[in-house]
Design an enzyme around this catalytic site. Structure first.
Site, PDB file in Angstrom:
ATOM      1  N   TRP A   1       0.866  -1.184   0.000  1.00 15.31           N
ATOM      2  CA  TRP A   1       0.000   0.000   0.000  1.00 15.31           C
ATOM      3  C   TRP A   1       0.897   1.227   0.000  1.00 15.31           C
ATOM      4  CZ3 TRP A   1      -0.210   3.874   3.852  1.00 15.31           C
ATOM      5  CH2 TRP A   1      -1.090   4.923   3.525  1.00 15.31           C
TER       6      TRP A   1
ATOM      7  N   LYS B   1      -7.152   2.540  -2.381  1.00 16.94           N
ATOM      8  CA  LYS B   1      -7.721   3.502  -1.433  1.00 16.94           C
ATOM      9  C   LYS B   1      -8.410   4.618  -2.193  1.00 16.94           C
ATOM     10  CE  LYS B   1      -6.335   5.872   2.829  1.00 16.94           C
ATOM     11  NZ  LYS B   1      -5.317   5.897   3.888  1.00 16.94           N
TER      12      LYS B   1
ATOM     13  N   HIS C   1      -8.718  -6.181   4.573  1.00 13.61           N
ATOM     14  CA  HIS C   1      -8.257  -5.406   5.721  1.00 13.61           C
ATOM     15  C   HIS C   1      -9.510  -4.979   6.467  1.00 13.61           C
ATOM     16  CE1 HIS C   1      -3.845  -3.965   5.096  1.00 13.61           C
ATOM     17  NE2 HIS C   1      -3.948  -5.257   5.303  1.00 13.61           N
TER      18      HIS C   1
ATOM     19  N   HIS D   1     -11.623   1.993   2.937  1.00 17.69           N
ATOM     20  CA  HIS D   1     -11.052   2.684   1.781  1.00 17.69           C
ATOM     21  C   HIS D   1     -12.027   2.963   0.645  1.00 17.69           C
ATOM     22  CE1 HIS D   1      -6.553   1.746   2.720  1.00 17.69           C
ATOM     23  NE2 HIS D   1      -7.197   2.289   3.725  1.00 17.69           N
TER      24      HIS D   1
ATOM     25  N   ASP E   1      -9.618  -2.771   1.820  1.00 19.16           N
ATOM     26  CA  ASP E   1      -9.680  -2.284   3.202  1.00 19.16           C
ATOM     27  C   ASP E   1     -11.079  -1.712   3.395  1.00 19.16           C
ATOM     28  OD1 ASP E   1      -9.566  -0.290   5.360  1.00 19.16           O
ATOM     29  OD2 ASP E   1      -7.411  -0.705   5.404  1.00 19.16           O
TER      30      ASP E   1
ATOM     31  N   GLU F   1      -3.033  -2.888  -2.328  1.00 21.56           N
ATOM     32  CA  GLU F   1      -4.154  -2.295  -1.583  1.00 21.56           C
ATOM     33  C   GLU F   1      -4.568  -0.944  -2.147  1.00 21.56           C
ATOM     34  OE1 GLU F   1      -3.382  -1.816   2.600  1.00 21.56           O
ATOM     35  OE2 GLU F   1      -5.400  -1.067   3.025  1.00 21.56           O
TER      36      GLU F   1
ATOM     37  N   ASP G   1     -10.346   3.972  10.886  1.00 17.37           N
ATOM     38  CA  ASP G   1      -9.619   2.852  11.485  1.00 17.37           C
ATOM     39  C   ASP G   1      -9.997   2.595  12.938  1.00 17.37           C
ATOM     40  OD1 ASP G   1      -7.840   2.006   9.238  1.00 17.37           O
ATOM     41  OD2 ASP G   1      -7.108   4.056   9.407  1.00 17.37           O
TER      42      ASP G   1
HETATM   43  C1  RNT Z   1      -3.611   2.690   4.999  1.00 16.59           C
HETATM   44  C2  RNT Z   1      -3.789   1.230   4.728  1.00 16.59           C
HETATM   45  C3  RNT Z   1      -2.697   0.392   5.289  1.00 16.59           C
HETATM   46  C4  RNT Z   1      -2.396   0.809   6.695  1.00 16.59           C
HETATM   47  C5  RNT Z   1      -1.228   0.120   7.265  1.00 16.59           C
HETATM   48  C6  RNT Z   1      -0.852   0.626   8.626  1.00 16.59           C
HETATM   49  O1  RNT Z   1      -4.707   3.416   4.647  1.00 16.59           O
HETATM   50  O2  RNT Z   1      -5.009   0.811   5.247  1.00 16.59           O
HETATM   51  O3  RNT Z   1      -3.063  -0.938   5.215  1.00 16.59           O
HETATM   52  O4  RNT Z   1      -3.477   0.619   7.524  1.00 16.59           O
HETATM   53  O5  RNT Z   1      -0.188   0.283   6.386  1.00 16.59           O
HETATM   54 ZN    ZN Z   2      -5.394  -1.297   5.105  1.00 25.27          ZN
END
Ligand code: RNT
Ligand code: ZN
Length: 419
Positions: free
Chosen positions: A186, A229, A287, A263, A260, A227, A297
């Site tokens: 990411w 976002k 995630h 995201h 995630d 990953e 988060d």
């Molecule tokens: C960041 C991503 C990534 C982080 C980690 C800590 O937006 O979600 O996975 O949470 O790198």
């Molecule tokens: Zn993440």
């Protein structure tokens, strides 16, 4: 006879009437792997001696006492959390800056397995799997908010080398531990304000990813993920690694797409993406976090979004196509409680999904949407809580209401002694 010993056979009977074998479900639940994210324990700060400021848009708020300041402390804290979690296939996921054994002056582009031997020995002793993520943030070479898509080839090369290093470390983890290590890329790259060129940074990111993944490493040892976002703090207008970008990349290059739960647009269903991707043979790294109004988060709790995600997870999971990792960080509460409560919430969501009686899909194909609605509503109050309590008891673990006592004890004995 305990209350549970009286209750569980009755719950078993209730489920049996719906054709659900609770013992079989518990056996199945125990086999679903879960990767505990180490970074909840150190507030995503890591252990490089240089102590880089947190950049890249990951926000950790709160100053609850007891943050792990060293990898030894983090391992001790993880031990406490893991002791309170059921499941036969627990794993730990590291951010690469949670490294110990760094040589003086050694930077991320030259990390090797030597820097992670303590983690590896620790995981092997406990029969844990290990996953890793290269860390493209909180470092001076994240310049103008750009890493793998930076216009300067020298900066890109530093980050490519970091990614390559992490892949080799992951492969070494996988080889020693006998379970492939998921290596998740990411990058925070993007622009705060309206970009002039939306394409060139993506072309550079593509080139960097291809270079990072060039070395052929066996999937027996390592699985690569990318990953996506929607946006982050400081990159509100444009994220280079958007969902469209990475979903296409993952499909073309046979990588895992990391979804995630924080995201996407807050009303977008991440659960819905699972069958969309898995029905075409795609593989997913989840995630799991809880976004409150945005990608905040927060610790995962047993809410409707989590339940939906768990339902689609059990429907689409075939043992090798979905990988589950927690990803949240809250520094305003006891960090071990954050791990334990969040992990148990996910495990309960999976259990509820696995216990769901069959029949709704049949209502649906027969066009009986009334039955689908009425039965779904009825299923919600089945006695899954008793089955969960039985799962904890079977594993000789405290019940949910009892996990705080040992955590408080550890807080008193250990966490509060940290400066
Ligand atoms: C960041 C991503 C990534 C982080 C980690 C800590 O937006 O979600 O996975 O949470 O790198
Ligand atoms: Zn993440």
């Amino acid at each position: 006879m305990t209350v549970l010993e009286k209750l569980y056979p009755l719950a078993q009977e209730v489920y049996a009437q719906y054709g659900v074998d609770t013992e079989a479900v518990l056996a199945k639940l125990a086999e679903i792997p879960l990767s505990l994210h180490a970074w909840q324990g150190d507030d995503v700060v890591g252990f490089e001696s240089t102590g880089h400021a947190l950049t890249g848009g990951c926000q950790v708020t709160g100053n609850y006492p007891g943050r792990a300041r060293t990898a030894d402390e983090l391992r001790a804290d993880l031990d406490q959390a893991l002791k309170l979690l059921p499941g036969k296939k627990l794993r730990v996921c590291l951010q690469a800056h949670e490294v110990d054994n760094l040589k003086p002056g050694q930077d991320r582009d030259t990390f090797t397995i030597e820097n992670f031997v303590n983690w590896l020995d620790w995981a092997a002793d406990r029969k844990l799997g290990l996953d890793i993520a290269p860390v493209y943030y909180s470092h001076p070479k994240l310049d103008m908010g750009l890493s793998l898509s930076h216009p300067d080839a020298a900066i890109r090369k530093f980050w490519i080398d970091h990614g390559k290093a992490c892949r080799r470390i992951a492969a070494a983890f996988g080889e020693r531990l006998g379970t492939p290590s998921v290596n998740n890329v990411w990058v925070p790259d993007g622009f705060k304000d309206i970009p002039a060129d939306r394409r060139a940074p993506r072309e550079r990111l593509l080139e960097s990813l291809d270079a990072t993944f060039a070395e052929q490493l066996s999937e027996q040892y390592i699985l690569d993920a990318v990953e996506s976002k929607l946006f982050g703090i400081g990159v509100e207008s444009y994220t280079t690694g958007s969902h469209d970008f990475y979903l296409t990349y993952a499909a073309k290059h046979n990588k895992l797409i990391c979804l995630d739960t924080g995201h996407f647009h807050p009303t977008e269903s991440i659960a819905d993406k699972l069958p969309a991707i898995c029905s075409q043979g795609g593989r997913i790294l989840l995630h799991i976090s809880r976004g409150v109004r945005w990608d905040s988060d927060h610790v995962t709790l047993l809410d409707d979004n989590l339940l939906d995600l768990a339902r689609e997870s059990v429907r689409n999971y075939n043992g090798k196509n979905i990988f589950f990792t927690l990803d949240y960080f809250d520094a305003s509460i006891n960090r071990i409680a954050a791990w334990v409560v969040g992990a148990r919430a996910w495990q309960k969501a999976l259990l509820i999904a696995l216990l769901e009686p069959q029949g709704l899909a049949q209502d649906e194909t027969q066009g009986d949407f009334t039955a689908r609605m009425a039965r779904r509503e009825a299923f919600k109050t089945l006695p899954w809580g008793t089955v969960w309590a039985q799962y904890c008891a079977q594993n000789n673990l405290p019940q949910d209401a009892e996990v705080l006592a040992p955590i408080r004890q550890y807080e008193k004995d250990t966490l509060l002694t940290r400066g």
